[in-house]
Scaffold this motif. Structure first.
Motif, short mmCIF file in Angstrom:
data_model
loop_
_atom_site.label_atom_id
_atom_site.label_comp_id
_atom_site.label_asym_id
_atom_site.label_seq_id
_atom_site.Cartn_x
_atom_site.Cartn_y
_atom_site.Cartn_z
N GLU A 115 0.84 -1.21 0.00
CA GLU A 115 0.00 0.00 0.00
C GLU A 115 0.87 1.25 0.00
N THR A 116 1.91 1.18 0.83
CA THR A 116 2.81 2.34 0.95
C THR A 116 3.52 2.60 -0.37
N LEU A 117 3.94 1.49 -0.98
CA LEU A 117 4.63 1.61 -2.27
C LEU A 117 3.72 2.26 -3.31
N LEU A 118 2.47 1.81 -3.28
CA LEU A 118 1.48 2.35 -4.22
C LEU A 118 1.29 3.84 -3.98
N GLU A 119 1.16 4.13 -2.68
CA GLU A 119 0.97 5.54 -2.28
C GLU A 119 2.17 6.37 -2.73
N LEU A 120 3.36 5.78 -2.51
CA LEU A 120 4.59 6.49 -2.88
C LEU A 120 4.61 6.75 -4.39
N SER A 121 4.27 5.71 -5.14
CA SER A 121 4.32 5.87 -6.60
C SER A 121 3.35 6.95 -7.05
N ARG A 122 2.16 6.99 -6.40
CA ARG A 122 1.17 8.03 -6.78
C ARG A 122 1.72 9.42 -6.47
N SER A 123 2.32 9.53 -5.29
CA SER A 123 2.81 10.85 -4.88
C SER A 123 4.00 11.29 -5.72
N LEU A 124 4.87 10.31 -6.02
CA LEU A 124 6.11 10.67 -6.73
C LEU A 124 5.84 11.18 -8.13
N VAL A 125 4.78 10.65 -8.74
CA VAL A 125 4.49 11.03 -10.12
C VAL A 125 4.38 12.55 -10.27
N SER A 126 3.84 13.19 -9.20
CA SER A 126 3.61 14.63 -9.34
C SER A 126 4.79 15.48 -8.86
N VAL A 127 5.87 14.81 -8.39
CA VAL A 127 7.00 15.61 -7.88
C VAL A 127 7.80 16.19 -9.03
N GLN A 128 8.00 17.50 -8.97
CA GLN A 128 8.81 18.12 -10.01
C GLN A 128 10.00 18.88 -9.44
N MET A 188 11.14 -4.75 -1.26
CA MET A 188 10.51 -3.44 -1.11
C MET A 188 11.53 -2.33 -1.43
N LEU A 189 12.74 -2.54 -0.88
CA LEU A 189 13.77 -1.53 -1.08
C LEU A 189 14.08 -1.40 -2.57
N ALA A 190 14.20 -2.55 -3.23
CA ALA A 190 14.50 -2.52 -4.66
C ALA A 190 13.41 -1.76 -5.43
N SER A 191 12.14 -2.02 -5.03
CA SER A 191 11.04 -1.34 -5.74
C SER A 191 11.11 0.16 -5.49
N ILE A 192 11.39 0.52 -4.24
CA ILE A 192 11.45 1.95 -3.92
C ILE A 192 12.58 2.62 -4.71
N LEU A 193 13.70 1.88 -4.79
CA LEU A 193 14.84 2.47 -5.51
C LEU A 193 14.52 2.64 -6.99
N ASP A 194 13.83 1.63 -7.53
CA ASP A 194 13.43 1.74 -8.95
C ASP A 194 12.58 2.98 -9.18
N LEU A 195 11.58 3.08 -8.32
CA LEU A 195 10.64 4.21 -8.42
C LEU A 195 11.36 5.53 -8.23
N SER A 196 12.23 5.54 -7.21
CA SER A 196 12.95 6.78 -6.90
C SER A 196 13.82 7.19 -8.08
N GLY A 197 14.49 6.18 -8.68
CA GLY A 197 15.35 6.47 -9.83
C GLY A 197 14.56 7.15 -10.93
N LEU A 198 13.39 6.58 -11.17
CA LEU A 198 12.54 7.12 -12.23
C LEU A 198 12.17 8.57 -11.95
N VAL A 199 11.78 8.80 -10.69
CA VAL A 199 11.32 10.15 -10.35
C VAL A 199 12.49 11.14 -10.30
N MET A 200 13.64 10.65 -9.77
CA MET A 200 14.79 11.56 -9.72
C MET A 200 15.21 11.94 -11.13
N ASP A 201 15.11 10.98 -12.03
CA ASP A 201 15.43 11.26 -13.42
C ASP A 201 14.46 12.30 -13.98
N ASN A 202 13.18 12.11 -13.64
CA ASN A 202 12.16 13.07 -14.07
C ASN A 202 12.45 14.46 -13.56
N VAL A 203 12.84 14.49 -12.27
CA VAL A 203 13.12 15.79 -11.65
C VAL A 203 14.30 16.45 -12.37
#
Ligand code: ADP
Length: 438
Positions: A26-39, A165-180
């Protein structure tokens, strides 16, 4: 971030394990939703660090986010003072630590030996602060950051689910950091674009001003030419008058032709489609020749010409016709901006540095704020004074280009109300043709 449980990980047991899994997902899902809008980079830290710390029950964490276009990391910290982290950490995305990290997880896996001083002391600091994990964050194969994790609150090792979980968060974070980063790139590009836009608007208004000035500069002599030509046709014009009208027509036509020549010259120099043609010449002779052509202007304005030419002047190599143009432009301004019955001095010197001439007037002078701009094309000092004196704003810009194409220098010193002095120095022998003069 609703739903994050910051309590230590629960022990294995089917029910609790399932609860933990659901919570994690759930947290991961929540994180992914929130991260999408981070600029913005600064919003990343809260989201990534708090999520990781909550999910893995970690007491402290640091996120190193790669700076856009720079070899540095921005540092975000939780559970440890950000100030301390910034003070003690000096890592670079291209450094040895970052390279070794690619082959290892866990700080203990990274040997401190062979690391540059600042990197090994950074690692020591992290070990002192009980950091145990260091994991690269990648996006499209590129390193975009590093996540550093402190010891777990329950002192237990991560289990397979935690790792997942950590791997998923890192994947997601990488994507968002790249976006940023992309967003940041875009923002910077936008800023540059806005700057260029402002510059373009400036150029556009300068162009309009130039067209208006040139129009005026062309029209004035042309009106005189037409007017005097019409006068010539009157039957009762005396021979003296006829001569005077004809003189005026020739003079005004020469002015027109001179302005057009200057515009063509400037275009050539701007396009770099012509080069200097140095020849053996004596600067003093050139000055005599040019001032001779200005006799009428001096007389009309009753300006006194004071020549202070160096008796030791010898022949040197310079582009005489073009240097004559520089002198004419400076002299034209000196007379134009002098008071009636004023004084203009022209002096020459010769030294090891080259030959120098300066044109000094005691006229209106130039304001400090304008001095840096007067050599720009089409630039005229604003205000009624300039308008009264006319000009197309190309004389000094052309002079500067001519001097610089001969590897010379041109400078000005001026004081409002007291006058100005323009000084030009040309090398005795132009660069690249040192053997051309004996
Ligand atoms: P212009 O043809 O308009 O005189 P220039 O490029 O020769 O153009 O000069 C640019 C501006 O620099 C002038 O419009 C004037 O404001 C200032 N300027 C140049 N020479 C002098 C001078 N001797 N005294 C005062 N102002 C000067």
């Amino acid at each position: 971030m609703a739903g994050i449980d910051y309590s230590p990980s629960l022990d294995a047991g089917d029910a609790t394990s399932l609860r933990k899994r659901i919570l994690g997902l759930e947290t991961l899902l929540e994180l992914s939703r929130s991260l999408v809008s981070v600029q913005e980079a600064r919003r990343l830290d809260g989201l990534i660090l708090l999520t990781v710390m909550g999910l893995l029950s970690v007491s402290r964490a640091i996120l190193l986010a790669k700076e856009v276009n720079e070899d540095g990391f921005r540092i975000y910290a939780r559970g440890i003072r950000e100030k301390d982290a910034k003070e003690h950490m000096d890592l670079r995305p291209s450094g040895v630590f970052a390279r070794r990290l690619k082959a290892s997880t866990g700080l203990s896996g990274i040997r401190g030996d062979g690391l540059p001083e600042r990197e090994s002391s950074t690692i020591q600091f992290l070990k002192d602060q009980k950091f145990t994990h260091a994991t690269p964050i990648r996006a499209k194969g590129r390193l975009v950051g590093i996540l550093l994790l402190g010891a777990r609150i329950d002192s237990k090792d991560m289990n397979a689910f935690d790792e997942e979980m950590l791997a998923s968060i890192l994947d997601l974070s990488g994507l968002v950091m790249d976006n940023v980063q992309l967003y940041e790139d875009l923002r910077q590009a936008n800023e540059t674009l806005e700057d260029s836009n402002v510059r373009l608007q400036e150029l556009d208004s300068m162009k309009n001003e130039f067209l208006a000035n040139v129009g005026h500069e062309l029209r004035t002599p042309l009106t005189c030419v037409i007017g005097f030509a019409q006068c010539l046709a009157y039957p009762d014009v005396t021979e003296d008058m006829r001569q005077e009208f004809a003189d005026n027509i020739v003079r005004q036509s020469e002015k027109l032709s001179d302005l057009i020549d200057q515009m063509l010259d400037l275009t050539d120099l701007m396009n770099k489609s012509s080069t200097a043609l140095p020849e053996k010449a004596n600067l003093n002779d050139l000055i005599h020749e040019v001032t001779e052509g200005f006799q009428r202007d001096f007389k009309e304005k009753e300006v006194y010409l004071d020549l202070r030419l160096s008796p030791s002047m010898t022949e040197t190599m310079f582009d005489a016709p073009r240097t004559s143009r520089v002198l004419r432009n400076l002299l034209d301004n000196a007379i134009k901006f002098s008071e009636k019955k004023g004084r203009v001095e022209i002096s020459t010197t010769i030294s090891e540095d080259g030959v120098t001439f300066s044109v000094r007037d005691h006229g209106i002078g130039i304001a400090k704020s304008e001095i840096d701009h007067i050599f720009e094309s089409f630039r005229q000092v604003d205000g009624s004074e300039t308008r009264t004196h006319g000009g197309a704003g190309i004389g000094l810009s052309l002079a500067k280009r001519i001097v610089e194409m001969q590897s010379g220098t041109i400078s000005v010193a001026s004081e409002p109300g007291k006058g100005s002095v323009f000084t030009v120095t040309l090398p005795k022998v132009p660069k690249g043709s040192e053997t051309a003069i004996a």
